[in-house]
Design an enzyme around this catalytic site. Sequence first.
Site, PDB file in Angstrom:
ATOM      1  N   LYS A 181      52.546  36.571  36.204  1.00  0.00           N
ATOM      2  CA  LYS A 181      53.013  37.710  36.178  1.00  0.00           C
ATOM      3  C   LYS A 181      54.410  37.723  36.028  1.00  0.00           C
ATOM      4  O   LYS A 181      55.291  36.880  35.681  1.00  0.00           O
ATOM      5  CB  LYS A 181      52.870  38.390  37.810  1.00  0.00           C
ATOM      6  CG  LYS A 181      51.285  38.415  38.150  1.00  0.00           C
ATOM      7  CD  LYS A 181      50.483  39.201  37.270  1.00  0.00           C
ATOM      8  CE  LYS A 181      49.216  39.780  37.995  1.00  0.00           C
ATOM      9  NZ  LYS A 181      48.110  38.839  38.010  1.00  0.00           N
TER      10      LYS A 181
HETATM   11  C1  LIG Z   1      46.781  38.869  38.917  1.00  0.00           C
HETATM   12  C2  LIG Z   1      45.958  40.111  39.767  1.00  0.00           C
HETATM   13  C3  LIG Z   1      45.450  39.715  41.020  1.00  0.00           C
HETATM   14  C4  LIG Z   1      45.507  38.854  41.856  1.00  0.00           C
HETATM   15  O1  LIG Z   1      46.664  38.386  41.830  1.00  0.00           O
HETATM   16  P1  LIG Z   1      47.001  36.795  42.765  1.00  0.00           P
HETATM   17  O2  LIG Z   1      48.237  36.987  43.095  1.00  0.00           O
HETATM   18  O3  LIG Z   1      46.647  35.740  42.000  1.00  0.00           O
HETATM   19  O4  LIG Z   1      45.988  36.990  44.060  1.00  0.00           O
HETATM   20  C5  LIG Z   1      44.988  41.083  41.546  1.00  0.00           C
HETATM   21  N1  LIG Z   1      44.509  42.331  41.016  1.00  0.00           N
HETATM   22  C6  LIG Z   1      45.181  42.504  39.507  1.00  0.00           C
HETATM   23  C7  LIG Z   1      44.935  43.652  38.802  1.00  0.00           C
HETATM   24  C8  LIG Z   1      45.874  41.347  38.925  1.00  0.00           C
HETATM   25  O5  LIG Z   1      46.301  41.307  37.669  1.00  0.00           O
END
Ligand SMILES: *Cc1c(COP(=O)(O)O)cnc(C)c1O
Length: 375
Positions: A181
């Site tokens: 992210k």
């Molecule tokens: C990355 C992501 C998640 C999960 O995030 P984590 O921090 O890895 O649990 C959930 N929803 C969406 C849309 C994502 O892109």
Amino acid sequence: MIKFNVPSVVGNEINYINKTIETRCFSGDGYFTKKCTNWFEEEYLTYKALLTPSCTHSLEMAALLLDINDGDEIIMPSYTFVSTANAFVLRGARIVFIDIRPDTMNINEQLIVDAITNKTKAIVVVHYAGVSCEMDVIMDIARRYNLAVVEDAAQGVNSFYKGKALGTIGHIGCYSFHETKNYHCGEGGAILLNDEKYIERAEIIREKGTDRSKFYRGQLDKYSWIDLGSSYLASELNAAFLYSQLERANEINNIRLERWNEYYKGLLPLMELGKIHLPIIPKLIDHNAHMFYMKVKDIEERSDLINYLKENDVMSVFHYIPLHTSDAGKKFGSFFGNDKYTTSESERLLRLPLYYDLELNKVKWICELIIKYYL
Ligand SMILES: *Cc1c(COP(=O)(O)O)cnc(C)c1O
């Protein structure tokens, strides 16, 4: 080889981790956790931000806070990451998947009302690629039908809808700081509580179902078990790493946007020739350049293009297999209405490398490669 993603390291990560080591305070809710949560509360104007170990955990907390139970129905798009659905399935809910809009790949807000039944408890929206859903319409539906809105803003940190930060518009917002992210700490997340009524219980759920948060603040002389809960705190080490990125959030954002715009400019001639489609950013939305994707003719062309790019040392990827077509998705939910766009559009989507350390001339080069493929 141009990798698909390289997690960013922007400067102060090691200094802040060292500072944490000097203070010998490593568990949750310490100095850097407060720096991070204050940053969100002040920059984005939410009542309360709490750090969690991941966006998945934030979503699980949201399901607990909303008292989701056996047989409740949750409306969400099928084009999303598994955690969006799993968090609610864990509480016994059934997932009602609805179609997306082909322009943003977000939930089609016009289809929500027809999917509401007397079992519906919440609408979970996903801001795909950091581009906002049509939140005014969605919040209006939620008010009329007395439903909660949870924003899966995992990809939407530092994106805005009509000036409001994503994650602060629904009742509850969930962020991810996974290394894929925009702002990260390896694994991490936050939950944003945009209604004061959730704050006290959220602190309890996150502290293993106890009122330990109040005890630490000196508001109680002992703490005890009072509700359902789990351990949803992030370590101070992660918070230290994350804060070094939040401090530089605007710079990171600008660098990503510059790369995003370069892709757009470089691939525009192919769109004008009708060979591909490029992302559409609706008016009044400021996005965070979380992702650059293009859409090709069909799944065969996509596989071929992925191979061509790989032969030229460029890694590209696609996602999501629509949840309603997966084994668990069939077991725990069902698609409401017609799958007009979810499957067909997901099969056309290809993601290109985009990250803080990706040089601009590499972006130009990738665009030229893709142009050569088509012309
Ligand atoms: C990355 C992501 C998640 C999960 O995030 P984590 O921090 O890895 O649990 C959930 N929803 C969406 C849309 C994502 O892109």
